[in-house]
Design a protein around this motif. Structure first.
Motif, mmCIF file in Angstrom:
data_model
loop_
_atom_site.group_PDB
_atom_site.id
_atom_site.type_symbol
_atom_site.label_atom_id
_atom_site.label_comp_id
_atom_site.label_asym_id
_atom_site.label_seq_id
_atom_site.Cartn_x
_atom_site.Cartn_y
_atom_site.Cartn_z
ATOM 1 N N GLU A 119 0.821 -1.208 0.000
ATOM 2 C CA GLU A 119 0.000 0.000 0.000
ATOM 3 C C GLU A 119 0.857 1.262 0.000
ATOM 4 N N VAL A 120 2.073 1.146 0.539
ATOM 5 C CA VAL A 120 2.970 2.301 0.576
ATOM 6 C C VAL A 120 3.379 2.735 -0.838
ATOM 7 N N LEU A 121 3.148 1.857 -1.815
ATOM 8 C CA LEU A 121 3.481 2.150 -3.211
ATOM 9 C C LEU A 121 2.275 2.649 -3.991
ATOM 10 N N ALA A 122 1.234 3.077 -3.297
ATOM 11 C CA ALA A 122 -0.008 3.520 -3.942
ATOM 12 C C ALA A 122 0.189 4.574 -5.030
ATOM 13 N N PRO A 123 1.089 5.560 -4.867
ATOM 14 C CA PRO A 123 1.275 6.548 -5.934
ATOM 15 C C PRO A 123 1.682 5.924 -7.269
ATOM 16 N N LEU A 124 2.421 4.828 -7.202
ATOM 17 C CA LEU A 124 2.835 4.132 -8.422
ATOM 18 C C LEU A 124 1.712 3.261 -8.970
ATOM 19 N N ARG A 125 0.992 2.588 -8.076
ATOM 20 C CA ARG A 125 -0.134 1.760 -8.517
ATOM 21 C C ARG A 125 -1.173 2.612 -9.241
ATOM 22 N N GLU A 126 -1.376 3.824 -8.752
ATOM 23 C CA GLU A 126 -2.344 4.723 -9.371
ATOM 24 C C GLU A 126 -1.929 5.153 -10.778
ATOM 25 N N ARG A 127 -0.652 5.027 -11.082
ATOM 26 C CA ARG A 127 -0.162 5.353 -12.419
ATOM 27 C C ARG A 127 -0.025 4.110 -13.303
ATOM 28 N N GLY A 128 -0.559 2.990 -12.838
ATOM 29 C CA GLY A 128 -0.587 1.792 -13.672
ATOM 30 C C GLY A 128 0.449 0.746 -13.358
ATOM 31 N N TRP A 129 1.303 0.994 -12.369
ATOM 32 C CA TRP A 129 2.322 0.015 -12.008
ATOM 33 C C TRP A 129 1.705 -1.170 -11.267
ATOM 34 N N GLN A 130 2.314 -2.328 -11.439
ATOM 35 C CA GLN A 130 2.036 -3.466 -10.572
ATOM 36 C C GLN A 130 2.920 -3.305 -9.341
ATOM 37 N N THR A 131 2.350 -3.438 -8.148
ATOM 38 C CA THR A 131 3.112 -3.160 -6.933
ATOM 39 C C THR A 131 3.038 -4.316 -5.948
ATOM 40 N N GLY A 132 4.116 -4.515 -5.236
ATOM 41 C CA GLY A 132 4.152 -5.592 -4.253
ATOM 42 C C GLY A 132 5.364 -5.473 -3.353
ATOM 43 N N SER A 133 5.518 -6.453 -2.478
ATOM 44 C CA SER A 133 6.683 -6.493 -1.590
ATOM 45 C C SER A 133 7.297 -7.882 -1.625
ATOM 46 N N ILE A 134 8.624 -7.905 -1.466
ATOM 47 C CA ILE A 134 9.376 -9.160 -1.457
ATOM 48 C C ILE A 134 10.427 -9.043 -0.350
ATOM 49 N N HIS A 135 10.158 -9.664 0.784
ATOM 50 C CA HIS A 135 11.033 -9.533 1.950
ATOM 51 C C HIS A 135 11.766 -10.845 2.214
ATOM 52 N N PRO A 136 13.098 -10.841 2.069
ATOM 53 C CA PRO A 136 13.851 -12.073 2.327
ATOM 54 C C PRO A 136 14.107 -12.267 3.812
ATOM 55 N N LEU A 137 13.848 -13.462 4.290
ATOM 56 C CA LEU A 137 14.128 -13.777 5.688
ATOM 57 C C LEU A 137 15.584 -14.207 5.823
ATOM 58 N N VAL A 138 16.456 -13.221 5.649
ATOM 59 C CA VAL A 138 17.897 -13.443 5.683
ATOM 60 C C VAL A 138 18.534 -12.250 6.391
ATOM 61 N N SER A 139 19.521 -12.514 7.205
ATOM 62 C CA SER A 139 20.281 -11.452 7.851
ATOM 63 C C SER A 139 21.468 -11.110 6.959
ATOM 64 N N VAL A 140 21.456 -9.921 6.379
ATOM 65 C CA VAL A 140 22.499 -9.527 5.424
ATOM 66 C C VAL A 140 23.401 -8.474 6.063
ATOM 67 N N SER A 141 24.615 -8.859 6.409
ATOM 68 C CA SER A 141 25.583 -7.903 6.948
ATOM 69 C C SER A 141 26.709 -7.633 5.961
ATOM 70 N N ASN A 142 26.755 -8.430 4.877
ATOM 71 C CA ASN A 142 27.777 -8.282 3.853
ATOM 72 C C ASN A 142 27.155 -8.638 2.506
ATOM 73 N N PRO A 143 27.293 -7.798 1.477
ATOM 74 C CA PRO A 143 26.620 -8.059 0.190
ATOM 75 C C PRO A 143 26.991 -9.388 -0.453
#
Length: 313
Positions: A123-147
């Motif tokens: 929902e935080v991406l609503a400004p983009l969705r309103e312009r026709g974008w497909q919007t979503g979230s992808i959260h990895p369950l990983v602890s990243v301390s080094n790329p």
């Protein structure tokens, strides 16, 4: 911009906004399995250039070097199938708003935007969705301390997904290509889901730090204490891989050892370890609840509960 339908036999092109540890790890992992990374954006351009240099160094010869941009250069972002927002949570809404304005020049060439926050919904991406974008979230369950290490951990990780149908479908294909597993959470439950993830990982790190503080007070250096405790932590994780937490619980509270708890409390109260003492009591009470289900002597459990006090106010 090439649409997803025209890239049926190719993986979507990707731009990543937020070239920190997670954003850089995603860039490395995605490009290594065939997703062309066309741009990396950081708050300052030199950080984006550092991230693109690392990507090119690790994956030399795989493709041309991505464009490096500063956060104030979103209007220069090239047309792409997918944009991943890997910024801090507090910056996602503002970035989405700026991106929705910048993409006006794309003349309808919009695609999909996924953010990587665990606590926020799409929902935080609503400004983009309103312009026709497909919007979503992808959260990895990983602890990243080094790329670099994080990129390896992303392959095979669990990912929490939600968003529009097309965005979630694309996110699922990304997870599959990374060799990972996905699950979905209702948007209204994202904050609770993320709080649980914080409890399982960052709070575990904080708890480990308290344990180091305690052992240092007993006379070891923090470096030696860490070396001593890592195998213990690993054995606990190994137990949890094959058992429920209730079955994996060991030690003082699992046995209902009242005298040992009394010794612990005395030791903690005399070493300027107020935070450790408070956490010890709270987790001890929860451990007792778990132990009570394992047919431990109820007399011992009740005595320890009285000693620790109630965690309910």
């Amino acid at each position: 911009m090439a649409t997803q339908s025209s890239t049926k036999h190719k993986r979507p092109t990707v731009a990543i906004i937020g070239a920190g540890r997670l954003g850089s790890a995603l860039a490395i992992a995605l490009q290594s399995c065939g997703y062309p990374i066309v741009a990396l954006v950081a708050r300052r351009r030199h950080k984006a250039e550092k991230a693109t240099a690392l990507l090119s160094e690790l994956l030399s010869g795989s493709s041309r070097r991505p464009l490096a941009l500063a956060a104030n250069q979103l209007a220069e972002l090239p047309l792409t199938d997918l944009i991943i927002l890997a910024t801090p949570d507090d910056a996602i809404a503002a970035t989405a708003e700026k991106l929705s304005i910048a993409c006006i020049a794309w003349k309808g060439g919009v695609g999909t935007v996924l953010h990587t926050s665990g606590a926020l919904s799409s929902e935080v991406l609503a400004p983009l969705r309103e312009r026709g974008w497909q919007t979503g979230s992808i959260h990895p369950l990983v602890s990243v301390s080094n790329p670099t290490a994080g990129a390896a951990d992303l392959k095979g990780a669990f990912f929490c997904l939600e968003g529009t149908k097309k965005a979630e479908t694309l996110a699922k294909s990304i997870v599959r290509n990374l060799g990972g597993n996905s699950f979905s959470i209702k948007p209204e439950n994202k904050a609770l889901y993320h709080a649980a993830a914080v409890m399982a990982s960052p709070h575990l790190t904080a708890l480990f730090d308290l344990a180091l503080q305690m052992l240092a007070a007993a006379g070891l250096s923090r470096q030696q204490a860490q070396r001593v405790f890592i195998p213990l932590l690993e054995s606990t994780i190994n137990n949890l891989k094959v058992s429920t937490p209730q079955e994996a619980l060991t030690g003082t509270f699992a046995r209902g050892d009242l005298a040992t708890v009394q010794r612990h409390l005395k030791a903690l109260s005399g070493k300027d370890l107020a935070d450790a003492l408070a956490v010890y009591k709270l987790l001890g009470l929860h451990s007792l609840e778990m132990a009570s289900k394992n047919k431990v002597d109820s007399t011992g459990i009740e005595a320890i509960q009285n000693l620790l006090g109630s965690k309910r106010h």
